[in-house]
Design a protein around this motif. Sequence first.
Motif, short mmCIF file in Angstrom:
data_model
loop_
_atom_site.label_atom_id
_atom_site.label_comp_id
_atom_site.label_asym_id
_atom_site.label_seq_id
_atom_site.Cartn_x
_atom_site.Cartn_y
_atom_site.Cartn_z
N GLU A 183 72.74 -7.35 25.16
CA GLU A 183 72.89 -8.63 25.84
C GLU A 183 72.05 -9.74 25.22
OE1 GLU A 183 72.07 -5.78 27.77
OE2 GLU A 183 74.22 -5.42 27.99
N THR A 184 71.25 -9.42 24.20
CA THR A 184 70.36 -10.42 23.61
C THR A 184 70.65 -10.61 22.13
OG1 THR A 184 68.65 -8.80 23.03
CG2 THR A 184 68.52 -9.81 25.23
N GLN A 185 70.17 -11.73 21.62
CA GLN A 185 70.18 -11.99 20.19
C GLN A 185 68.74 -12.27 19.77
OE1 GLN A 185 72.25 -14.26 22.23
NE2 GLN A 185 73.61 -12.50 22.31
N SER A 186 68.40 -12.01 18.51
CA SER A 186 67.03 -12.26 18.07
C SER A 186 67.01 -12.99 16.74
CB SER A 186 66.25 -10.94 17.96
OG SER A 186 66.78 -10.13 16.93
N LEU A 187 65.95 -13.77 16.56
CA LEU A 187 65.68 -14.43 15.30
C LEU A 187 64.37 -13.86 14.78
CD1 LEU A 187 66.74 -16.70 17.55
CD2 LEU A 187 66.74 -18.15 15.52
N GLN A 188 64.34 -13.46 13.49
CA GLN A 188 63.16 -12.79 12.95
C GLN A 188 62.76 -13.39 11.62
OE1 GLN A 188 63.27 -8.42 13.20
NE2 GLN A 188 65.11 -8.57 14.46
N TRP A 189 61.44 -13.48 11.42
CA TRP A 189 60.88 -13.97 10.17
C TRP A 189 59.79 -13.00 9.71
CZ3 TRP A 189 61.87 -17.06 14.36
CH2 TRP A 189 62.73 -18.14 14.19
N PHE A 190 59.84 -12.58 8.45
CA PHE A 190 58.80 -11.77 7.84
C PHE A 190 58.18 -12.56 6.69
CE2 PHE A 190 61.36 -8.37 9.73
CZ PHE A 190 60.39 -7.50 10.20
N ASP A 191 56.88 -12.45 6.54
CA ASP A 191 56.20 -13.00 5.37
C ASP A 191 55.34 -11.87 4.80
OD1 ASP A 191 54.47 -14.23 3.54
OD2 ASP A 191 54.51 -16.13 4.61
N GLY A 192 55.85 -11.22 3.75
CA GLY A 192 55.15 -10.07 3.18
C GLY A 192 53.85 -10.43 2.50
N ILE A 193 53.75 -11.67 2.03
CA ILE A 193 52.52 -12.08 1.34
C ILE A 193 51.40 -12.32 2.35
CG2 ILE A 193 51.47 -13.86 -0.11
CD1 ILE A 193 54.25 -14.24 -1.39
N LYS A 194 51.71 -13.07 3.41
CA LYS A 194 50.70 -13.35 4.44
C LYS A 194 50.61 -12.24 5.48
CE LYS A 194 51.18 -18.39 4.14
NZ LYS A 194 51.55 -19.63 4.87
N ASN A 195 51.56 -11.30 5.42
CA ASN A 195 51.64 -10.19 6.38
C ASN A 195 51.76 -10.71 7.81
OD1 ASN A 195 51.83 -7.44 6.93
ND2 ASN A 195 49.64 -7.27 7.39
N THR A 196 52.74 -11.58 8.00
CA THR A 196 53.01 -12.11 9.33
C THR A 196 54.45 -11.81 9.72
OG1 THR A 196 53.66 -14.28 8.47
CG2 THR A 196 51.34 -13.98 9.09
#
Length: 755
Positions: free
Chosen positions: A338-351
Amino acid sequence: MSKRKLVVIGNGMAGVRTVEEILAIHPDKFEITIFGKEPHPNYNRILLSKVLQGDTTVESITLNDWSWYEAHQITLYTGEPVIQINTGQKYVVTLKNQIVPYDELIIATGSLPFMLPLPGAKKEGVTAFRDIYDCEKMVETSKKYNKAIVIGGGLLGLEAARGLLNLGMQVDVVHIGEYIMDRQLDPAAARMLQKELEEQGMNFLLQKNSAEITGHKRVKGLRFSDGSWREADLIVMAVGVRPNTEVVAGTDIETNRAILVDDYMRTNIPNVYAVGECAEHRGFVYGLVAPLYEQGKALAATLCGQEHAGYQGSVLSTQLKVSGVDVFSSGEFMDSDETQSLQWFDGIKNTYKKIIVRDKKVTGAVLFGDISEGAKLLGMIQKKTDYAVLEKEMSSGSSNKDELIASMADHDIVCACNGVSKGTIVSAVCEQELESVDHIKACTKASSSCGGCRPVVTDILDFIKRNGAETGTAKEAICACTGADHLDIIEAIQLCPNESREQIMKRLYWKNDTGCGICRPALLYYMGMHSSELPDIVEEQTADGTYMTAPRMYGGVTGAEQLRKIADVVEKYEIPLVKLVPGPRMGLYGIEPDSIAAVRAELSAAAPLYGEELRAVGTCAGIRYAKGALQDSISLGRQLEQKLESFVFPARITLAVSSNLNDEAKSLREEVGLIGAPGGWELYTAGERLYVTMEQEDAIRMTETLLSYYRESAFYGETMDKWLGRLGVITIREEVLKRKIEETVKKNQQAAVAL
């Protein structure tokens, strides 16, 4: 006048915070006695892990030292828990056989650590991690032994493990789940956290079911259900807590998982209240500090006789530094169908950042590494912000800190634990010339509980030092005709109330003399609200150049006389179309321009206004005909429509009134709804419950006050759900209640003068 006797069972954060709130409202109302199980004054239990880790001392986490109790003439008994309550004769009995009478009793006993009933759980070297005594026991053990196991991969378990590492022990973290902190993080954030903690020296044994603690008198190790075994000199159980309701055993105080309370923190027994982790409100038992403080505020208002909306439940959030790693979560953070998600990864800053959207509303978020957006996201979740706003404001995985601070509204909450807004912090810094985060903490209590918001408080302070107090958002023009936004137009009209529409447009550098279909009605509305020079009103025509009107049917009820009059007018003026329109109302279409005034006069229909009128108040069949009716919906609906028919609104408004919880009038679907309940009326806006247990007169007053606030603070064209999303339900609830209280005080003063 003698003071009433207030007894508080429990000297923890929730109970003492309630006392602080009482002292702030009415410092001389009660003779206060507090009983605590531990031999210490009130301290910040959240920071125990910092003591274990060696980052701070017991003294530094004390919230209220002995002198505070003395200064407020509070009698504190430490190391003396209450073991019995006599609600009939209104007294308590302590472990030391002391009998103390009460007029009002607050139960704030908190929770107890849950100890797994494993074979060997009573051996020396097995402990919980809940209080200062546990902390001291772990420190002493670390001086003699080397290997520790922490059972539980939640927040408390990880903090205990970090402390034991700092004490020089080897630490295994045993967790039954597939990933750590599964109540606060999603799998992606949990894996990132686990990697960080492994680099710090922790070892994780996941999906392990503990079966037996081995050893003779002292623990030697832990055996698992799969037959494997792990050596240990110390085993710390951090597998959760359970509400401490032992003191109410044998009384008539109702319990379920915890002590049952209503919105005013009252139990089923008169003069007995419960607050904190031992209280169950609407089926929820809260363990985080922010809800407990909100409960304390509501209870203080109840005890001091203040009119208030009561505790309405909390949107939970976790914003913490776990072993030096910043994490944040709030609302629903797990993906579902029932949900949608938005995701961001930053492998350099590890966030990592994930935002959950349900029905195009922001409902949850997870942050790892960089939690600077936590306060803003919490505000969005609390307001159920529309996805369109999210898409505009958060289009990338990282944002400039200054932009984030500038984009926060003054009412956005920074410190969720203590309910401290950005505006409160800015005002304190500027007015009192505060120079450090510690000064802000002492002045506003921001970051004084869990400390998770400290980075945001730091960013706000840095921003103010560089830019001054101007921390507002960039404005958005009302339309392409001008660079002015809604606030610019309102300010210009208020400053120059005698100027015409043309003069206001010239003052705000309109690009043309006539404006457009967006700005013309907005200007008209704002001038009607704030100017003494109301421009000529040009009524909108239907597609064929004729007019439409809809005579009122108060409360959705009509009769033979009104229907006969409508029929006569339809025949007399040859009106071609009569149909039911939303409201419910009866719409008359195709009225010729030279007949519209006469038609309105004969039907007593309202003339066009400079904004939107109340369309209608719908009701169910009422107290006589509706099945299971609890309140008189038709009577309330009629009175509301008669009271509000002259109001002008920035957007279309429809009300609905249902006589019972079945909501036959679909009150929850309308902009404003009232629903009859056993205790009285409940008031909703855009589906959000604002107030409960109101008599009919109070329901009318609160609805009128709510809509007055909406008229004054909403932008033209801003529907109530968007207004609710912009300001937040808490802000609206408190402001409406404040206005009602002020009105009551004013009426009482006028009545006193008349006498």
